[in-house]
Design a protein around this motif. Structure first.
Motif, mmCIF file in Angstrom:
data_model
loop_
_atom_site.group_PDB
_atom_site.id
_atom_site.type_symbol
_atom_site.label_atom_id
_atom_site.label_comp_id
_atom_site.label_asym_id
_atom_site.label_seq_id
_atom_site.Cartn_x
_atom_site.Cartn_y
_atom_site.Cartn_z
ATOM 1 N N GLY A 181 -2.053 34.172 2.658
ATOM 2 C CA GLY A 181 -1.849 35.604 2.517
ATOM 3 C C GLY A 181 -2.280 36.091 1.147
ATOM 4 N N TRP A 182 -2.069 35.223 0.122
ATOM 5 C CA TRP A 182 -2.553 35.529 -1.236
ATOM 6 C C TRP A 182 -3.781 34.678 -1.536
ATOM 7 N N ASP A 183 -3.705 33.386 -1.213
ATOM 8 C CA ASP A 183 -4.880 32.512 -1.145
ATOM 9 C C ASP A 183 -5.665 32.359 -2.449
ATOM 10 N N CYS A 184 -4.940 32.397 -3.569
ATOM 11 C CA CYS A 184 -5.603 32.128 -4.858
ATOM 12 C C CYS A 184 -5.799 30.632 -5.066
ATOM 13 N N THR A 185 -6.799 30.297 -5.845
ATOM 14 C CA THR A 185 -6.915 28.951 -6.400
ATOM 15 C C THR A 185 -6.273 29.010 -7.782
ATOM 16 N N VAL A 186 -5.133 28.320 -7.937
ATOM 17 C CA VAL A 186 -4.288 28.524 -9.114
ATOM 18 C C VAL A 186 -4.349 27.336 -10.067
ATOM 19 N N THR A 187 -4.511 27.641 -11.351
ATOM 20 C CA THR A 187 -4.403 26.652 -12.422
ATOM 21 C C THR A 187 -3.233 27.060 -13.313
ATOM 22 N N MET A 188 -2.329 26.119 -13.585
ATOM 23 C CA MET A 188 -1.206 26.403 -14.467
ATOM 24 C C MET A 188 -1.451 25.749 -15.822
ATOM 25 N N CYS A 189 -1.426 26.563 -16.860
ATOM 26 C CA CYS A 189 -1.632 26.068 -18.221
ATOM 27 C C CYS A 189 -0.331 26.123 -19.009
ATOM 28 N N HIS A 190 -0.252 25.278 -20.029
ATOM 29 C CA HIS A 190 0.958 25.199 -20.838
ATOM 30 C C HIS A 190 0.610 24.641 -22.210
ATOM 31 N N SER A 191 1.606 24.300 -22.989
ATOM 32 C CA SER A 191 1.376 23.895 -24.386
ATOM 33 C C SER A 191 0.575 22.609 -24.527
ATOM 34 N N ARG A 192 0.489 21.820 -23.474
ATOM 35 C CA ARG A 192 -0.251 20.560 -23.541
ATOM 36 C C ARG A 192 -1.624 20.638 -22.868
ATOM 37 N N THR A 193 -2.002 21.812 -22.410
ATOM 38 C CA THR A 193 -3.303 21.967 -21.757
ATOM 39 C C THR A 193 -4.431 21.821 -22.773
ATOM 40 N N LYS A 194 -5.400 20.972 -22.443
ATOM 41 C CA LYS A 194 -6.565 20.813 -23.316
ATOM 42 C C LYS A 194 -7.609 21.872 -22.971
ATOM 43 N N ASN A 195 -8.322 22.299 -23.988
ATOM 44 C CA ASN A 195 -9.379 23.314 -23.813
ATOM 45 C C ASN A 195 -8.839 24.576 -23.131
ATOM 46 N N LEU A 196 -7.662 25.004 -23.585
ATOM 47 C CA LEU A 196 -6.981 26.138 -22.954
ATOM 48 C C LEU A 196 -7.866 27.379 -22.912
ATOM 49 N N LYS A 197 -8.513 27.681 -24.008
ATOM 50 C CA LYS A 197 -9.341 28.884 -24.080
ATOM 51 C C LYS A 197 -10.434 28.866 -23.017
#
Length: 292
Positions: A181-197
């Protein structure tokens, strides 16, 4: 660039809920009853509970606030929760967070009957949400979905990046947007995510919910992105009467020109959270989630 007006959407939904409540009462039912437990004298919590009381009055709910001293014991608070769990005249209730440090928030959340957990924080409601079953959705994620729906923002197949992994916002909104129904491809980022930008720059939709003022800058956002700013940080300001101003997680002035849609702070997601609480309380009164 379109600014997403949470105040306008909230006002529209308040009218819709009020009409539903009027019809519910006219059909012979009592008005839905929402109770808020407020422990201590936290200024922000008192303001928020006040807004809830006002909104209850506007939509036709009965509203009660149980004000408790900051020094009460955990056992005493759990006893008050047990009373509300067993009170047939209470449809839903919330315990306003944060709580004093000597009281376990998790223990309090788990003590609430899932049928009356209109904040949607109990593990049973979280599990139902994750499974795609009827549940009380947590307020902020539900408010975000309402804004996306109102502005007819396309989500199907879009790349959505959620910054922040809290149980109140980040985790549930990531789960909800990935559902059918929303059908996004989701990525969750946080303080340990590399190459966040670099990860955020690939997003069609960015949901910033980490609680760090002006963290998201223009170089992290691609042209045409949709920005939902959940953050709200109070900082000192010599340009306001109060001596304070509110900042979101997004550096609004430099990011907004690149966006197709963006929520302001304040006036974006914030007004929608109380609307979700009203929706959940009406569901509780109607027994729409738990039938028995």
């Amino acid at each position: 660039m379109t600014i997403i007006d949470g105040k306008e959407v909230a006002a529209k939904l308040r009218k819709e809920i009020a009409a539903e409540v009027e019809a519910w009462v006219a059909s012979g039912h009592r008005a839905p009853h929402l109770v808020a437990i407020l422990v201590g004298n936290d200024g922000a919590s008192q303001t928020y509970v006040g807004h809830k009381e006002k909104c209850c009055a506007e939509v036709g709910f009965r509203s009660t606030v149980l004000r408790l001293d900051e020094a009460i014991s955990e056992a005493y608070l759990l006893g008050e929760i047990a009373k509300l769990n067993n009170d047939p005249d209470v449809d839903g209730f919330i315990v306003q967070l944060p709580l004093p440090k000597h009281i376990s928030e998790q223990k309090v959340i788990e003590a609430i009957n899932p049928r009356k957990d209109v904040d949607g924080f109990h593990p049973v409601n979280t599990g139902r949400m994750i499974s795609g079953l009827p549940s009380y959705l947590p307020a902020t994620p539900d408010g975000i979905l309402e804004l996306l729906k109102h502005y007819d923002i396309e989500t199907s197949g879009k790349n959505c990046v959620v910054i922040g992994r809290s149980n109140i916002v980040g985790r549930p909104i990531a789960n909800l947007l990935s559902q059918k129904g929303w059908d996004c491809t989701v990525t969750m980022c946080h303080s340990r995510t590399k190459n966040l930008k670099e990860v955020v720059r690939e997003a069609d939709i960015i949901i910033a919910a980490l609680g760090q003022a002006e963290f998201v800058t223009a170089d992290m956002v691609k042209d045409g992105a949709v920005i939902v700013d959940v953050g709200i940080t109070r900082v000192k300001s010599d340009k306001t009467k109060s001596g304070w101003k509110l900042l979101g997680d997004v550096k609004f002035d430099e990011v907004a020109p690149k966006c197709s849609y963006i929520t302001p702070v304040p006036g974006g997601v914030g007004p929608m959270t109380i609307i979700s609480l009203m929706k959940n309380t009406l569901k509780a009164a109607r027994k729409e989630v738990y039938k028995d």
